[in-house]
Scaffold this active site. Structure first.
Site, PDB file in Angstrom:
ATOM      1  CB  SER A 260      -1.072   0.227   0.855  1.00  0.00           C
ATOM      2  OG  SER A 260      -0.047  -0.119   2.594  1.00  0.00           O
TER       3      SER A 260
ATOM      4  CG  HIS B 162      -0.622   3.228   5.202  1.00  0.00           C
ATOM      5  ND1 HIS B 162      -2.557   3.389   5.732  1.00  0.00           N
ATOM      6  CD2 HIS B 162      -0.626   2.444   4.171  1.00  0.00           C
ATOM      7  CE1 HIS B 162      -2.505   2.500   4.748  1.00  0.00           C
ATOM      8  NE2 HIS B 162      -1.037   1.965   3.934  1.00  0.00           N
TER       9      HIS B 162
ATOM     10  CG  ASP C 276      -5.689   4.402   6.172  1.00  0.00           C
ATOM     11  OD1 ASP C 276      -4.040   4.352   6.477  1.00  0.00           O
ATOM     12  OD2 ASP C 276      -5.580   3.753   4.898  1.00  0.00           O
TER      13      ASP C 276
END
Lengths: 187, 137
Positions: A64, A104, A130
């Site tokens: 990701s 992230h 998210d």
């Protein structure tokens, strides 16, 4: 077949060496082994203190954050309280109740006068933020969810950890060979 | 700017800002380029920073772009809309005179340290005192 032959050779050497070693030398080797393990643990704990993070080195588990990070990359984290969380930073966080850390980038922050902060994250390679990953009813992350901020990284090296997780037989083989090597190796 | 229900967040009405912008950037190539042998990519992002009654500091990323080594180093973007919804945590955009837009970037190396750099210079934009009742774009 080559691996089996190598293992067979190692065990034969091992048996010879053990017969040659008397009890004292065996104890010495075991202590040596113990020292190596303790030193490794000390270094790890030391890293935890210096970086302020409970997990100063993590392996990237998903895609990701591509193309910046790929599965198997190793990240070095710090989690010092004096470093404020700001947008653009790459954070490693855990969602309450879940074990797997997520890597992230911070997309939004809202910080109060007293330092209380709530923030939103998004993976570079994901189309949406998210919120779908957080707990039911949870819309923001807080400082307590953060494991650390990514300060540096090396690619590929963490693949070994992923392999060991996905193929337990590989993990046991690695540990067995390591143990064998340390016990047999004469300083 | 509108006061809209943010369906992705807690069900309260918050201010939603609409910003359009131009970006011209010329990332130097050649000898002194930021894209040296150890730079894999740049993660560029435009963020808005402001203060409200509710929160002393707010930062919202409006737009981002990944620039890989080898990509065209010139950016000439005009009339861009923000990539992400500019929702405030509350109603702090109305009449807010001081929203600062800054361009920053994260240097991603092949291996090594991950620095975050903020561009020098920034733009200040004020939001109007009233809400739009019609389509802004």
């Amino acid at each position: 077949a080559a691996a089996a032959a190598a293992a067979a050779m190692l065990s034969l050497d091992f048996l010879d060496d053990v017969r040659r070693m008397n009890k004292r030398q065996l104890y010495y080797q075991v202590l040596n082994f113990g020292m190596i393990v303790s030193s490794a643990l000390m270094i790890w704990k030391g890293l935890m203190v210096v970086t302020g993070s409970e997990s100063p080195i993590v392996v990237v588990l998903s895609g990701s954050m591509e193309p910046a990070f790929h599965r198997g990359d190793l990240l070095f984290l710090t989690n010092r309280i004096e470093d404020p969380i700001r947008v653009g930073e790459i954070v490693v966080f855990r969602i309450e109740g879940r074990e797997i850390p997520i890597v992230h980038r911070v997309l939004k922050i809202h910080e109060k006068q007293n330092g209380d902060i709530k923030f939103l994250t998004k993976g570079d390679n994901n189309a949406v933020d998210d919120r779908g990953l957080y707990k039911r009813g949870q819309y923001w992350l807080e400082k307590k969810d953060v494991v650390g901020r990514a300060r540096g990284f090396v690619p590929y090296i963490g693949i070994v950890t992923i392999l060991m997780n996905d193929y337990p037989k590989f993990k046991y083989a690695v540990l067995f060979l390591l143990g064998l090597f340390v016990l047999v190796h004469r300083e | 700017r509108k006061n809209v229900e943010d369906f992705t967040g807690p069900r309260e009405r918050s201010d939603l800002g609409f910003v359009t912008f131009d970006i011209t950037a010329d990332i130097l190539n050649g000898k002194n380029s930021i894209f040296d042998w150890n730079v894999k990519q740049l993660f560029l992002y435009l963020s808005a920073e402001y203060s409200t009654k509710n929160n002393a500091l707010n930062q919202v990323v409006l737009w981002d772009k990944i620039m890989l080594r080898g990509d065209n180093p010139r950016l000439s973007l005009k009339d861009m809309k923000s990539k992400y919804f500019f929702f405030d945590d509350g109603n702090g955009l109305k009449g807010n005179r001081n929203i600062t837009l800054t361009l920053s970037w994260n240097v991603v190396p092949n291996a090594g340290i991950l620095p975050l750099v903020t561009g020098s210079g920034h733009v200040s934009v004020p939001f109007p005192d009233t809400y739009e009742t019609t389509k802004s774009y």
